[in-house]
Design an enzyme around this catalytic site. Structure first.
Site, short mmCIF file in Angstrom:
data_model
loop_
_atom_site.label_atom_id
_atom_site.label_comp_id
_atom_site.label_asym_id
_atom_site.label_seq_id
_atom_site.Cartn_x
_atom_site.Cartn_y
_atom_site.Cartn_z
N GLU A 306 15.40 25.89 -4.97
CA GLU A 306 14.86 25.80 -6.32
C GLU A 306 15.89 25.34 -7.35
OE1 GLU A 306 15.32 28.72 -4.84
OE2 GLU A 306 16.60 29.91 -6.16
N ASP A 348 29.45 -11.18 -16.28
CA ASP A 348 29.41 -12.38 -17.05
C ASP A 348 30.86 -12.63 -17.49
OD1 ASP A 348 28.20 -14.26 -18.72
OD2 ASP A 348 28.24 -12.89 -20.39
N ASP A 618 26.55 -9.50 -21.73
CA ASP A 618 26.30 -9.22 -23.14
C ASP A 618 25.33 -10.20 -23.78
OD1 ASP A 618 27.89 -11.41 -23.09
OD2 ASP A 618 29.12 -10.83 -24.79
N ASP A 622 21.52 -12.59 -19.93
CA ASP A 622 21.91 -11.62 -18.91
C ASP A 622 20.83 -10.57 -18.65
OD1 ASP A 622 24.45 -12.78 -18.55
OD2 ASP A 622 25.18 -11.77 -20.35
N ASN A 686 20.64 31.53 7.54
CA ASN A 686 19.85 32.70 7.15
C ASN A 686 18.52 32.74 7.90
OD1 ASN A 686 21.76 33.59 5.44
ND2 ASN A 686 20.81 32.78 3.58
N ASN A 711 19.67 36.14 -4.07
CA ASN A 711 19.35 34.77 -4.41
C ASN A 711 19.68 34.46 -5.87
OD1 ASN A 711 18.24 32.52 -3.03
ND2 ASN A 711 16.57 32.58 -4.50
N ASP A 715 22.33 31.72 -7.28
CA ASP A 715 21.90 30.69 -8.24
C ASP A 715 22.85 30.63 -9.43
OD1 ASP A 715 19.82 30.08 -6.67
OD2 ASP A 715 18.24 30.87 -7.96
#
Ligand SMILES: Nc1ncnc2c1ncn2[C@@H]1O[C@H](COP(=O)(O)OP(=O)(O)OP(=O)(O)O)[C@@H](O)[C@H]1O
Ligand SMILES: [Mg+2]
Length: 873
Positions: A306, A348, A618, A622, A686, A711, A715
């Site tokens: 998540e 360029d 530029d 382009d 796990n 958990n 996180d």
């Protein structure tokens, strides 16, 4: 290919209203909008902004906060917690319910704040790049932000402008629009200021609105020519206002996006298969279906990646913010990651590799002697043209103004005025202006040397106009090459007298001209160009030049900035090549010259089959290449279309920031991969452990609430990953998305962590005698702490190919977060809420066991990592 089928999306009433307007005269359109060609007054404009709002299409902004909050709640983790909390409350377990509510709030607030920050960072960056348009108000014409346009405003259009809103044309001069963004059609469309004919009944379709010659639409842009228009509708009232912002739909999913999606699917797939099995085994062996259900759900939550979107986003946002401090603005966050993957940078030449200060150095007759008349012709041409004024024109004008306009034009009558012009385009590579007085008219053309040669059949030689013989041509070509080799950019100048009496001129009039001379410009490289290119090359990025200019001058610049292979290929030579041959030559060469805009984009497309390609440019020429590239890079003073086509804008002239951008992109990738690697291995491990425990234990190996707390703590700890330090050696090469190593990684390190889970189970069961349902609490507490410490600390092994702590130091935030996570775990187990979570005290032997098992796990993992040469990049 990008916007096919957009036509189907237009609203009938909007199209019908526009078609109706197109059939009215300019006077009546102006009258119905209560405006005039001198523009609205400031008061009127202010009142209309109040009434119609800002000219912008994104309306999501307002409810985006609510939506974000909603998303934070809709997380599977939170939903399960809410479910569990309600159930606890119903079963009068108020302590549990309260704790869970706290967890819910903590999780939601954290996610919300983090996502909001990412979003704000991105919005702030976009704001720094503002598009403007030329508006006339109270008879004063000035550049204003596009968002400030209101219905009734009079706007001026020029080459390279984006159309700010739907508008009705009042004046046009060879105005060509690119409507491909809304119609999908690549051909330029010419537009005219004239009242459109009414449609016959069988023609009456909404799509006709695009063919209305006197209307221009938001989201399209001016390819060439100029015009004046009155704004009809703004913001979401425009034809495309109800679609999401066009520019954001430009690019499809990147490899990175697709890779992330695959990983999510893999993890979720694993969960979907495993969770029902775990549920059934536990329900059948332990008999408590409710408990088994909640356990299975908690396992499912534990296996859900998540945090993945959030880790990716905050990684990207962090990268973008860091770059903004270096004056590199990233308009689309995911461009940061793409930067890291880039292994070819095409650029360029003018204004990107060279300084944007072009200076006019010499004005020569075709024999190479200084000639004032050549300058005067060139000055007329640059001064009177109304298209995109590029650096070459600017240099001519600057030079002219330095010598004073009036004293400059000594060889021409004073009463000249402009009659017509044929705007510049990148296929013709020249531009023509026509001026006249009562006696004569002069057609003056300047452009690429070769192009001027093509249209001339006479030349000013030895003081008189002579036929342009092959012998003279050869001498001139020689002169041109010589000048190029000295680093001089050359434009040719030609003229033709009294062509015809018509006021309008066409491209077909550009012939039988007299070659008058050459203009030499000096266009020095940027001071930082050479060093920047060296740095890029040292970091595995090949640099290629894609230019409209000729070979000799490009070779000169390439040599100066340190591009080794200086053999070049001309655009014309590409035309006849098959895709296969093209694929070979784009690899071989580093210099591509005399390219038109489409050829630039084509080369990039071919390169993309094997590479991740950035393009830096530029000019308005382009834009197609910038759109095609994986990352489009431009500068702040580029034209609107150019900036719009780019995702990265450099605010400063130094090119050294390119290196910073690329390093930042690679950092983002590495840190994202750390999370992914951790998640994949630990989830796999796990899952295995839980499965085995479910089969062999008479009770649950951990309570569902405990799994959820664990958990949540992970996180929190993982949110620090974007701020981790990345080893220098893993930043040396491009970081394209690679998943090959991931599966192997999971298949090795998942089971390794399971082995230590099993050792823990055995210790709890046999040594501590936690082998009855009554002793389940001790078993669960024991595993909770081992799991938490090992999983918190393993990041130090996975985050580097080197020896953790000694050779490779983690970033401070990661160290702090890890310590905090472990402390938090202990606080939950031994703090005042111990019983709420179902934890119990642990005997002394456990405290001898814990450090040993944790250390053994880390050492073995590190050993395997090195022994098996696990690719941690
Ligand atoms: N304003 C102008 N007037 C006449 N000719 C021009 C003008 N601008 C460009 N050209 C010609 O067209 C050629 C291509 O234009 P330009 O140099 O802008 O292309 P480019 O692909 O952007 O190349 P560069 O690497 O120089 O930026 C130039 O080399 C020059 O010969
Ligand atoms: Mg250019």
């Amino acid at each position: 290919m990008l916007f096919t089928n957009k036509k189907t999306a237009i609203a009938h009433n909007k199209a019908a209203a526009l078609i109706k307007t197109s059939q009215q005269s300019a006077a009546s359109v102006l009258a119905s909008l209560a405006t005039r060609t001198t523009g609205l007054t400031s008061a009127e404009a202010a009142a209309r902004i109040e009434k119609y709002g800002l000219n912008q299409v994104i309306t999501r902004e307002k409810n985006s906060k609510l939506k974000l909050l909603g998303q934070a709640f809709l997380d599977p983790f939170v939903i399960v917690l809410i479910f569990l909390a309600i159930l606890s409350a119903l079963t009068a377990d108020y302590d549990g319910a309260i704790v869970m509510t706290m967890m819910i709030l903590l999780s939601v607030v954290l996610r919300f704040v983090q996502e909001l920050r990412s979003q704000k960072a991105s919005a702030a960056l976009q704001k720094m790049i503002e598009n403007t348009c030329t508006i006339t108000r109270q008879n004063l014409t000035s550049e204003r932000p596009m968002t400030s346009v209101v219905p009734g405003d009079i706007i001026e259009l020029r080459t390279g402008d984006l159309i700010p809103a739907d508008a009705y044309l009042l004046k046009t001069k060879d105005l060509f629009l690119n409507q491909s963004s809304i119609t999908g059609e690549a051909m330029p469309v010419e537009k005219f200021a004239e009242t459109a004919q009414a449609l016959s009944a069988d023609e009456a379709s909404d799509n006709q609105v695009f063919d209305r010659n006197n209307l221009v639409f938001m989201g399209t842009d001016v390819l060439s020519g100029s015009g004046q228009a009155v704004i009809l509708q703004t913001g979401s009232h425009t034809l495309f206002g109800d679609l999401a912002k066009l520019a954001t739909q430009k690019r499809g999913a990147t490899q990175f996006d697709r890779g992330l999606r695959r990983i999510s699917r893999l993890l979720i797939g694993m969960m979907i298969i495993l969770v029902p099995i775990v549920f059934l085994i536990n329900a059948l062996t332990k008999g408590d279906w409710t408990q088994a259900f909640f356990f299975a759900v908690a396992v499912a939550v534990g296996l859900t990646p998540e945090m993945l979107p959030m880790v990716v986003n905050s990684n990207l946002a962090k990268g973008a913010t860091t770059l903004a401090k270096k004056k590199v603005i990233v308009k689309e966050l995911r461009a940061v990651q793409n930067l890291g993957a880039v292994d070819v940078l095409c650029t360029d030449k003018t204004g990107t590799l060279t300084q944007d200060q072009i200076t006019l150095m010499s004005h020569l007759d075709p024999q190479g002697n200084s000639d004032a008349r050549v300058l005067q012709y060139a000055y007329m041409n640059s001064y009177y043209q109304t298209g995109w004024r590029n650096l070459l024109d600017q240099a001519v004008i600057d030079y002219g103004q330095a010598t004073k306009h009036a004293t400059l034009m000594t060889d021409f009558p004073a009463d000249l005025h402009k009659v017509d012009e044929i705007p510049f385009d990148f296929n013709r590579r020249r531009l023509t202006v026509v001026v006249k007085n009562d006696q004569h008219q002069w057609m003056v053309t300047k452009g690429a040397f070769e192009e001027i040669m093509k249209i001339s059949d006479q030349v000013e030689w030895d003081g008189q106009v002579q036929p342009l013989t092959p012998a003279i041509q050869a001498k001139m070509v020689n002169l041109n090459r010589q000048l190029n080799e000295e680093g001089m950019r050359i434009l040719g100048i030609a003229y033709r007298l009294d062509v015809h009496e018509q006021a309008t001129y066409q491209i077909s009039d550009e012939r039988h001209m007299v070659f008058a001379g050459l203009m030499g410009f000096l266009d020095p490289e940027k001071a930082t160009a050479k060093q920047a290119i060296q740095l890029l090359q040292a970091h595995g990025v090949t640099v290629k030049i894609l230019t409209g200019d000729n070979g000799a001058i490009t070779q000169h610049v390439a040599g100066k900035v340190g591009i080794r292979d200086t053999s070049y290929l001309e655009g014309q030579a590409l035309v006849d090549l098959s895709e296969q041959e093209l694929a070979a030559v784009v690899e071989e060469h580093d210099l591509f010259v005399k390219l038109n805009p489409v050829q630039k984009a084509r080369i990039i497309k071919v390169l993309q089959e094997k590479h991740t390609v950035a393009f830096m440019g530029d000019g308005i020429n382009d834009a197609p290449a910038l759109r095609q590239a994986d990352v489009g890079i431009s500068v702040d003073n580029a034209a609107d279309v150019t900036k719009e086509a780019s995702q990265v804008i450099l605010l400063e002239k130094s090119l050294l920031v390119l290196e910073d951008g690329i390093i930042e992109g690679r950092t983002v990738y590495r840190n994202t991969m750390k999370y992914i690697r951790m998640t994949i291995a630990s989830n796999f491990g796990n899952a295995l452990s839980v499965l085995l425990a479910s089969i062999f234990l008479p009770f649950l190996p951990m309570l569902s609430l405990q799994i959820l707390v664990q958990n949540l703590i992970y996180d929190l700890a993982q949110m620090s990953l974007p701020w981790d330090h990345v080893d220098d050696d893993s930043l040396r090469a491009p970081t394209p998305w690679r998943t090959q190593g991931l599966l192997r990684f999971a298949l090795i390190f998942g089971p390794v962590s399971s082995i230590f889970d099993l050792i823990t189970f055995a210790f709890m069961w046999f040594v501590l005698q936690a082998n009855t349902v009554a002793q389940a609490g001790m078993f669960q507490t024991g595993w909770f702490l081992v799991g938490l410490t090992t999983q918190s600390l393993i990041i130090f092994v996975y985050r580097t190919t080197q020896v953790p702590f000694f050779k490779s130091k983690a970033g401070k935030p990661v160290i702090v977060a890890t310590i905090a996570a472990i402390l938090m775990g202990f606080l939950v187990v031994f703090g005042p809420l111990q019983h709420t979570f179902g934890f119990v005290g642990l005997p002394n032997q456990y405290w001898l066991f814990l450090p040993v098992v944790v250390l053994a796990y880390l050492v073995l993992s590190d050993f395997l990592k090195e022994k098996l040469r696990i690719d941690l990049n």
